[in-house]
Design a protein around this motif. Structure first.
Motif, PDB file in Angstrom:
ATOM      1  N   TYR A  63       1.264  -1.681  -0.207  1.00 38.11           N
ATOM      2  CA  TYR A  63       0.476  -0.029  -0.062  1.00 38.11           C
ATOM      3  C   TYR A  63       1.292   0.865  -0.162  1.00 38.11           C
ATOM      4  CZ  TYR A  63      -2.455   3.893   1.302  1.00 38.11           C
ATOM      5  OH  TYR A  63      -3.181   4.408   1.282  1.00 38.11           O
TER       6      TYR A  63
ATOM      7  N   ALA B 168     -10.117   5.180  -4.821  1.00 33.81           N
ATOM      8  CA  ALA B 168     -10.167   4.166  -5.774  1.00 33.81           C
ATOM      9  C   ALA B 168      -8.918   3.072  -5.217  1.00 33.81           C
ATOM     10  CB  ALA B 168     -10.750   4.087  -7.106  1.00 33.81           C
ATOM     11  N   ALA B 169      -7.600   3.503  -5.192  1.00 32.90           N
ATOM     12  CA  ALA B 169      -6.757   3.081  -5.292  1.00 32.90           C
ATOM     13  C   ALA B 169      -6.933   2.439  -3.911  1.00 32.90           C
ATOM     14  CB  ALA B 169      -5.476   3.866  -5.434  1.00 32.90           C
TER      15      ALA B 169
ATOM     16  N   GLN C 109      -9.661   1.506  -2.372  1.00 34.89           N
ATOM     17  CA  GLN C 109     -10.551   0.447  -1.840  1.00 34.89           C
ATOM     18  C   GLN C 109      -9.804  -0.710  -2.286  1.00 34.89           C
ATOM     19  OE1 GLN C 109     -13.968   0.765  -0.020  1.00 34.89           O
ATOM     20  NE2 GLN C 109     -13.344  -1.695  -0.672  1.00 34.89           N
ATOM     21  N   GLN C 110      -9.261  -0.821  -3.389  1.00 30.21           N
ATOM     22  CA  GLN C 110      -8.828  -1.680  -4.472  1.00 30.21           C
ATOM     23  C   GLN C 110      -7.883  -2.771  -3.437  1.00 30.21           C
ATOM     24  OE1 GLN C 110      -6.654  -0.611  -7.606  1.00 30.21           O
ATOM     25  NE2 GLN C 110      -8.346  -1.028  -8.799  1.00 30.21           N
ATOM     26  N   HIS C 111      -6.875  -1.940  -2.397  1.00 27.39           N
ATOM     27  CA  HIS C 111      -5.697  -3.108  -1.499  1.00 27.39           C
ATOM     28  C   HIS C 111      -6.958  -3.075  -0.171  1.00 27.39           C
ATOM     29  CE1 HIS C 111      -2.241  -2.017  -2.970  1.00 27.39           C
ATOM     30  NE2 HIS C 111      -2.914  -0.847  -3.121  1.00 27.39           N
TER      31      HIS C 111
ATOM     32  N   ASP D 292     -10.309  -4.244  -0.282  1.00 27.80           N
ATOM     33  CA  ASP D 292     -11.035  -5.579  -0.828  1.00 27.80           C
ATOM     34  C   ASP D 292      -9.760  -6.571  -1.294  1.00 27.80           C
ATOM     35  OD1 ASP D 292     -13.009  -4.181  -1.569  1.00 27.80           O
ATOM     36  OD2 ASP D 292     -13.056  -3.552  -3.598  1.00 27.80           O
ATOM     37  N   ALA D 293      -8.633  -6.333  -1.615  1.00 31.44           N
ATOM     38  CA  ALA D 293      -8.148  -7.333  -1.554  1.00 31.44           C
ATOM     39  C   ALA D 293      -7.224  -7.975  -0.159  1.00 31.44           C
ATOM     40  CB  ALA D 293      -6.326  -6.778  -1.944  1.00 31.44           C
TER      41      ALA D 293
END
Length: 104
Positions: A27, A68-69, A71-73, A75-76
């Protein structure tokens, strides 16, 4: 300045070990390259099994744009551990760091 607080509950020792490495190695490099990034803290309480990250952003617009970036992390992380984060954003109304304060 704005701060994004991401809180995780019921974080086991194994998940904390994974999360600490993930924050620093996955991150943080992305955040450092993101426009408006102004700093980060990673907090953990073994007794309460709680972890929180605080990221600082230059203004409301850059905090929102980085969402947005982030949220990707998140979610992962949820996919890896099954732990869903609570995310809140705040305006920083006061900040003071004494000169000579140790940063880790």
């Amino acid at each position: 300045m704005h701060a994004r607080a991401v809180r995780y509950e019921n974080v086991s020792e194994d998940d904390w070990s994974i999360g600490r490495a993930w924050f620093k190695e996955d991150y943080l490099p992305v955040a450092l390259e993101t426009d408006g990034f102004a700093g980060a803290y990673l907090l953990h309480d073994d007794e309460r099994m709680c972890t929180m990250s605080i990221t600082l952003w230059r203004d409301e617009q850059t905090a929102a744009a980085s969402g947005a970036a982030v949220q990707q992390h998140l979610d992962a992380w949820e996919e890896m551990t099954g732990i869903k984060a609570t995310v809140e954003t705040y305006e920083v109304v006061f900040s003071e760091t004494p000169s000579g304060a140790r940063q880790t």
